[in-house]
Design a protein around this motif. Structure first.
Motif, PDB file in Angstrom:
ATOM      1  N   HIS A   1       0.835  -1.196   0.000  1.00  0.00           N
ATOM      2  CA  HIS A   1       0.000   0.000   0.000  1.00  0.00           C
ATOM      3  C   HIS A   1       0.875   1.253   0.000  1.00  0.00           C
ATOM      4  O   HIS A   1       1.989   1.228   0.511  1.00  0.00           O
ATOM      5  N   SER A   2       0.329   2.335  -0.527  1.00  0.00           N
ATOM      6  CA  SER A   2       0.965   3.637  -0.423  1.00  0.00           C
ATOM      7  C   SER A   2       0.046   4.474   0.471  1.00  0.00           C
ATOM      8  O   SER A   2      -1.108   4.730   0.121  1.00  0.00           O
ATOM      9  N   ARG A   3       0.572   4.870   1.627  1.00  0.00           N
ATOM     10  CA  ARG A   3      -0.262   5.546   2.631  1.00  0.00           C
ATOM     11  C   ARG A   3       0.092   7.022   2.720  1.00  0.00           C
ATOM     12  O   ARG A   3       1.252   7.395   2.547  1.00  0.00           O
ATOM     13  N   GLU A   4      -0.912   7.835   3.026  1.00  0.00           N
ATOM     14  CA  GLU A   4      -0.691   9.269   3.185  1.00  0.00           C
ATOM     15  C   GLU A   4      -0.951   9.706   4.627  1.00  0.00           C
ATOM     16  O   GLU A   4      -2.028   9.441   5.180  1.00  0.00           O
ATOM     17  N   VAL A   5       0.025  10.390   5.184  1.00  0.00           N
ATOM     18  CA  VAL A   5      -0.101  10.935   6.534  1.00  0.00           C
ATOM     19  C   VAL A   5       0.114  12.444   6.428  1.00  0.00           C
ATOM     20  O   VAL A   5       1.156  12.894   5.938  1.00  0.00           O
ATOM     21  N   VAL A   6      -0.884  13.208   6.861  1.00  0.00           N
ATOM     22  CA  VAL A   6      -0.798  14.667   6.784  1.00  0.00           C
ATOM     23  C   VAL A   6      -0.186  15.222   8.074  1.00  0.00           C
ATOM     24  O   VAL A   6      -0.565  14.810   9.178  1.00  0.00           O
ATOM     25  N   LEU A   7       0.758  16.131   7.913  1.00  0.00           N
ATOM     26  CA  LEU A   7       1.342  16.840   9.054  1.00  0.00           C
ATOM     27  C   LEU A   7       0.878  18.293   9.006  1.00  0.00           C
ATOM     28  O   LEU A   7       0.886  18.917   7.936  1.00  0.00           O
ATOM     29  N   HIS A   8       0.496  18.805  10.151  1.00  0.00           N
ATOM     30  CA  HIS A   8       0.073  20.200  10.253  1.00  0.00           C
ATOM     31  C   HIS A   8       0.718  20.799  11.486  1.00  0.00           C
ATOM     32  O   HIS A   8       0.638  20.220  12.572  1.00  0.00           O
ATOM     33  N   VAL A   9       1.371  21.930  11.315  1.00  0.00           N
ATOM     34  CA  VAL A   9       1.967  22.578  12.481  1.00  0.00           C
ATOM     35  C   VAL A   9       1.486  24.015  12.562  1.00  0.00           C
ATOM     36  O   VAL A   9       1.278  24.682  11.541  1.00  0.00           O
ATOM     37  N   MET A  10       1.253  24.454  13.791  1.00  0.00           N
ATOM     38  CA  MET A  10       0.810  25.813  14.066  1.00  0.00           C
ATOM     39  C   MET A  10       1.653  26.290  15.234  1.00  0.00           C
ATOM     40  O   MET A  10       1.836  25.545  16.203  1.00  0.00           O
ATOM     41  N   GLY A  11       2.192  27.490  15.142  1.00  0.00           N
ATOM     42  CA  GLY A  11       3.010  27.972  16.254  1.00  0.00           C
ATOM     43  C   GLY A  11       3.786  29.206  15.873  1.00  0.00           C
ATOM     44  O   GLY A  11       3.461  29.889  14.910  1.00  0.00           O
ATOM     45  N   GLN A  12       4.863  29.456  16.619  1.00  0.00           N
ATOM     46  CA  GLN A  12       5.634  30.671  16.341  1.00  0.00           C
ATOM     47  C   GLN A  12       7.087  30.460  16.741  1.00  0.00           C
ATOM     48  O   GLN A  12       7.414  29.503  17.431  1.00  0.00           O
TER      49      GLN A  12
END
Lengths: 142, 142, 142
Positions: free
Chosen positions: A131-142
Motif C-alpha cells: 500500500h501507499s499511505r498518506e499521513v498529513v502533518l500540520h503545524v501551528m506555532g511561532q
C-alpha cells in the motif's frame, strides 16, 4: 515575539506488510524546516485500514508484541464479518484503526516535539498487501 | 479582539500503583492563569506505559471498572510477550497505552474547557511500581 | 496572508439506538461558513458513554461490523461491573468510550478537511435509549 504561523505537508509511506513503520525521522526532518519554536503538531492518517500509534522505539520487540496483540484481539477469517469482499485482513483492519489513532497532537517546546525518551511515532499498517499511505502533518506555532 | 497567543507547561504526577489518577484540577488551575477565553488545549503524555483517558469522575466505581476491563483484556504473565525484561506489567502497559490515548484535544469556550458534566481527565498508570510521570499541556487561543 | 482566526460551535445530535451516526455533513457544512483555507479542526464529544471514530462511510456494513466487534469485546450483563445502577449498557458504554476517541484533530488544506476518500466522522452511541448528544467543533486557521 514572532507572529503565529502554520505549515502543512503530506508524507507518502510505502508499506508491504502488516505491522508498524516508524515515521518519527520523516516528521522531525520536515518540522526542522518549519522553524517553529513553540507550537502544536498534528499527525493525521488518511486511511481506514491503517492508523497511528506512539510507542517505544528502543526495543524492536515492543512493536512486534503490539502487533501480535491486535492480531489476536481482532480475528481474521471468513464468515466473521459482513464486510468481507476486500479480503480477510480488511474488516479487521478497519476495527484495529478504531482501536488505535487516526490523529495525534504533539506539542512543540524549545523547537522540538515533546516526545518522551522512548516515544516514536508509527504508522500501523493493517493490510498484508503493498500500500501507499498518506499521513498529513500540520503545524501551528511561532 | 486579542491576538492569538499560546502557553505550555509540564505537569509532574507521582503514581504508586496501577490505575487512574484524575488530573482535571491541575489542568484547570494552570489554564486559569493563561487567560484564554476561546482556544484549544492539548494534553500530551510523554510515556509508553502510561496514557490518558477522559471518563466519568462522579462515581469512583467507573474508573475501577475501566481499570479491571483493561487488566482482563491485556494479559499479564511470563512467556506471553517477547519484551518481558522490565517486568510482567511492562508489555501489557505498552499495549494498554495504544488502546487508550497519548494526546487529548479539548476546546475552550467562554474561558472554560468544554468538558461535559461528567467528564474528568485521567492519567492511566499501567505500571505497579512508583513512577514520576510527565504530562505536557499546551494551549493556543485568545 | 490573512490573520489567524478561530470559530466554535456545538452540534446537537439525537440518537435513538446503539451504533454509529455519521456527522460528516454537519461538520463540513459548518466549516464552509468559517472560510478557513488552511487550519485545524478539532471535534470533541462531551460524553462518557458516547464517543467518536473516523471510519469508512462507503459500505454501510463496515460500521455494523465495527459495532458488533465492540459489543462482543465489552460484555453487557449484571454482576460484571461495580457501576451498574444506570443499566446494563452503561458501564460497557464508558469502556467503549475509552477504547475509541473523545477528540479528533483534522487538518484543513485548500479549504477542505484532509479526510481520505473513504473516511467519515461518526458519533458512536453506546446507550440503547434516546439521547441528545453534544459534539463541539473548534477550528483555528486562516
Amino acid at each position: 515575539m514572532d507572529k503565529m504561523k502554520q505549515a502543512q505537508t503530506t508524507l507518502k509511506i510505502k508499506t508491504n506488510r502488516q505491522g508498524l513503520f516508524e515515521i518519527t525521522p520523516m516528521v522531525t526532518e520536515w518540522l526542522r524546516d518549519c522553524n517553529v519554536n513553540a507550537g502544536l503538531l498534528t499527525v493525521f492518517c488518511r486511511h481506514t485500514s491503517a492508523s497511528l500509534i506512539i510507542q517505544e522505539n528502543a526495543d524492536p520487540d515492543v512493536v512486534l508484541d503490539v502487533q501480535d496483540f491486535y492480531k489476536q484481539l481482532v480475528a481474521e477469517g471468513n464468515n466473521i464479518y459482513r464486510h468481507s469482499s476486500e479480503g480477510i485482513d480488511d474488516m479487521p483492519g478497519h476495527i484495529k484503526s478504531t482501536l488505535t489513532d487516526v490523529s495525534l497532537s504533539i506539542p512543540i517546546m524549545d523547537g522540538s516535539l515533546v516526545l518522551g525518551t522512548w516515544q516514536g511515532i508509527f504508522l500501523f499498517e493493517h493490510r498484508a498487501r503493498d500500500h501507499s499511505r498518506e499521513v498529513v502533518l500540520h503545524v501551528m506555532g511561532q
